[in-house]
Design a protein around this motif. Structure first.
Motif, PDB file in Angstrom:
ATOM      1  N   LEU A   1      16.994  -0.673  33.051  1.00 41.29           N
ATOM      2  CA  LEU A   1      17.990  -1.347  33.875  1.00 41.29           C
ATOM      3  C   LEU A   1      18.849  -0.283  34.553  1.00 41.29           C
ATOM      4  O   LEU A   1      19.931   0.040  34.088  1.00 41.29           O
ATOM      5  N   GLY A   2      18.373   0.279  35.649  1.00 37.69           N
ATOM      6  CA  GLY A   2      19.054   1.403  36.264  1.00 37.69           C
ATOM      7  C   GLY A   2      19.744   1.131  37.584  1.00 37.69           C
ATOM      8  O   GLY A   2      20.308   2.036  38.166  1.00 37.69           O
ATOM      9  N   ASP A   3      19.722  -0.085  38.077  1.00 36.99           N
ATOM     10  CA  ASP A   3      20.279  -0.373  39.402  1.00 36.99           C
ATOM     11  C   ASP A   3      21.509  -1.269  39.344  1.00 36.99           C
ATOM     12  O   ASP A   3      21.690  -2.157  40.168  1.00 36.99           O
ATOM     13  N   TRP A   4      22.375  -1.042  38.362  1.00 38.26           N
ATOM     14  CA  TRP A   4      23.587  -1.851  38.228  1.00 38.26           C
ATOM     15  C   TRP A   4      24.455  -1.719  39.468  1.00 38.26           C
ATOM     16  O   TRP A   4      24.622  -0.641  40.011  1.00 38.26           O
ATOM     17  N   GLY A   5      24.986  -2.845  39.941  1.00 34.64           N
ATOM     18  CA  GLY A   5      25.897  -2.848  41.076  1.00 34.64           C
ATOM     19  C   GLY A   5      25.219  -2.830  42.433  1.00 34.64           C
ATOM     20  O   GLY A   5      25.886  -2.835  43.458  1.00 34.64           O
ATOM     21  N   LYS A   6      23.891  -2.802  42.475  1.00 35.04           N
ATOM     22  CA  LYS A   6      23.168  -2.795  43.748  1.00 35.04           C
ATOM     23  C   LYS A   6      22.677  -4.209  44.066  1.00 35.04           C
ATOM     24  O   LYS A   6      22.266  -4.949  43.178  1.00 35.04           O
ATOM     25  N   ASP A   7      22.713  -4.590  45.334  1.00 32.92           N
ATOM     26  CA  ASP A   7      22.196  -5.879  45.771  1.00 32.92           C
ATOM     27  C   ASP A   7      20.668  -5.863  45.788  1.00 32.92           C
ATOM     28  O   ASP A   7      20.049  -4.809  45.988  1.00 32.92           O
ATOM     29  N   PHE A   8      20.078  -7.029  45.590  1.00 34.84           N
ATOM     30  CA  PHE A   8      18.627  -7.160  45.682  1.00 34.84           C
ATOM     31  C   PHE A   8      18.286  -8.590  46.076  1.00 34.84           C
ATOM     32  O   PHE A   8      19.041  -9.517  45.819  1.00 34.84           O
ATOM     33  N   ALA A   9      17.146  -8.735  46.705  1.00 34.26           N
ATOM     34  CA  ALA A   9      16.700 -10.058  47.161  1.00 34.26           C
ATOM     35  C   ALA A   9      15.977 -10.779  46.031  1.00 34.26           C
ATOM     36  O   ALA A   9      15.246 -10.161  45.259  1.00 34.26           O
ATOM     37  N   LEU A  10      16.185 -12.082  45.934  1.00 31.90           N
ATOM     38  CA  LEU A  10      15.480 -12.911  44.954  1.00 31.90           C
ATOM     39  C   LEU A  10      14.506 -13.831  45.667  1.00 31.90           C
ATOM     40  O   LEU A  10      14.779 -14.313  46.759  1.00 31.90           O
ATOM     41  N   LYS A  11      13.366 -14.066  45.033  1.00 28.32           N
ATOM     42  CA  LYS A  11      12.414 -15.035  45.543  1.00 28.32           C
ATOM     43  C   LYS A  11      11.724 -15.680  44.350  1.00 28.32           C
ATOM     44  O   LYS A  11      11.645 -15.096  43.267  1.00 28.32           O
ATOM     45  N   VAL A  12      11.248 -16.878  44.545  1.00 29.77           N
ATOM     46  CA  VAL A  12      10.527 -17.577  43.490  1.00 29.77           C
ATOM     47  C   VAL A  12       9.183 -16.878  43.300  1.00 29.77           C
ATOM     48  O   VAL A  12       8.455 -16.654  44.269  1.00 29.77           O
ATOM     49  N   PRO A  13       8.852 -16.496  42.054  1.00 32.15           N
ATOM     50  CA  PRO A  13       7.572 -15.822  41.831  1.00 32.15           C
ATOM     51  C   PRO A  13       6.403 -16.776  42.000  1.00 32.15           C
ATOM     52  O   PRO A  13       6.525 -17.977  41.765  1.00 32.15           O
ATOM     53  N   GLY A  14       5.279 -16.226  42.425  1.00 29.54           N
ATOM     54  CA  GLY A  14       4.059 -17.018  42.517  1.00 29.54           C
ATOM     55  C   GLY A  14       3.532 -17.339  41.125  1.00 29.54           C
ATOM     56  O   GLY A  14       3.907 -16.693  40.143  1.00 29.54           O
ATOM     57  N   LYS A  15       2.666 -18.331  41.013  1.00 31.73           N
ATOM     58  CA  LYS A  15       2.143 -18.737  39.712  1.00 31.73           C
ATOM     59  C   LYS A  15       1.482 -17.571  38.972  1.00 31.73           C
ATOM     60  O   LYS A  15       1.618 -17.436  37.768  1.00 31.73           O
ATOM     61  N   GLY A  16       0.800 -16.705  39.677  1.00 32.47           N
ATOM     62  CA  GLY A  16       0.144 -15.561  39.052  1.00 32.47           C
ATOM     63  C   GLY A  16       1.089 -14.429  38.681  1.00 32.47           C
ATOM     64  O   GLY A  16       0.676 -13.469  38.049  1.00 32.47           O
ATOM     65  N   GLU A  17       2.369 -14.543  39.052  1.00 30.31           N
ATOM     66  CA  GLU A  17       3.352 -13.496  38.753  1.00 30.31           C
ATOM     67  C   GLU A  17       4.240 -13.837  37.556  1.00 30.31           C
ATOM     68  O   GLU A  17       5.088 -13.050  37.176  1.00 30.31           O
ATOM     69  N   MET A  18       4.057 -15.016  36.966  1.00 30.08           N
ATOM     70  CA  MET A  18       4.900 -15.454  35.854  1.00 30.08           C
ATOM     71  C   MET A  18       4.231 -15.182  34.514  1.00 30.08           C
ATOM     72  O   MET A  18       3.018 -15.333  34.374  1.00 30.08           O
ATOM     73  N   VAL A  19       5.048 -14.775  33.542  1.00 27.44           N
ATOM     74  CA  VAL A  19       4.590 -14.572  32.173  1.00 27.44           C
ATOM     75  C   VAL A  19       5.516 -15.363  31.265  1.00 27.44           C
ATOM     76  O   VAL A  19       6.736 -15.222  31.347  1.00 27.44           O
ATOM     77  N   ASP A  20       4.949 -16.194  30.402  1.00 28.42           N
ATOM     78  CA  ASP A  20       5.744 -17.007  29.477  1.00 28.42           C
ATOM     79  C   ASP A  20       5.479 -16.525  28.055  1.00 28.42           C
ATOM     80  O   ASP A  20       4.410 -16.748  27.509  1.00 28.42           O
ATOM     81  N   TYR A  21       6.463 -15.839  27.476  1.00 31.34           N
ATOM     82  CA  TYR A  21       6.346 -15.360  26.111  1.00 31.34           C
ATOM     83  C   TYR A  21       6.939 -16.353  25.117  1.00 31.34           C
ATOM     84  O   TYR A  21       7.013 -16.080  23.931  1.00 31.34           O
ATOM     85  N   GLY A  22       7.388 -17.508  25.585  1.00 29.74           N
ATOM     86  CA  GLY A  22       8.064 -18.478  24.732  1.00 29.74           C
ATOM     87  C   GLY A  22       7.308 -18.840  23.468  1.00 29.74           C
ATOM     88  O   GLY A  22       7.895 -18.957  22.399  1.00 29.74           O
TER      89      GLY A  22
END
Length: 55
Positions: free
Chosen positions: A26-47
């Motif tokens: 976690l090295g980018d504290w205080g920096k802005d970044f864009a958010l987008k909904v991940p595609g189905k193939g980009e999600m990992v569920d460790y639940g």
């Protein structure tokens, strides 16, 4: 293991799982970044792999 900044405001720097299971830096504290909904193939569920407390 959780590494925390000891200079200024304390904030997490790195989370490392035991047994070489990976780490999150976690090295980018205080920096802005864009958010987008991940595609189905980009999600990992460790639940189902993380035991609930008390089990």
């Amino acid at each position: 293991m959780l590494d925390v900044s000891l200079v200024g405001t304390p904030y997490p720097l790195r989370v490392q799982r035991a047994g070489g299971a990976g780490q999150l830096e976690l090295g980018d504290w205080g920096k802005d970044f864009a958010l987008k909904v991940p595609g189905k193939g980009e999600m990992v569920d460790y639940g189902s792999r993380i035991p609930a407390a008390g089990r």
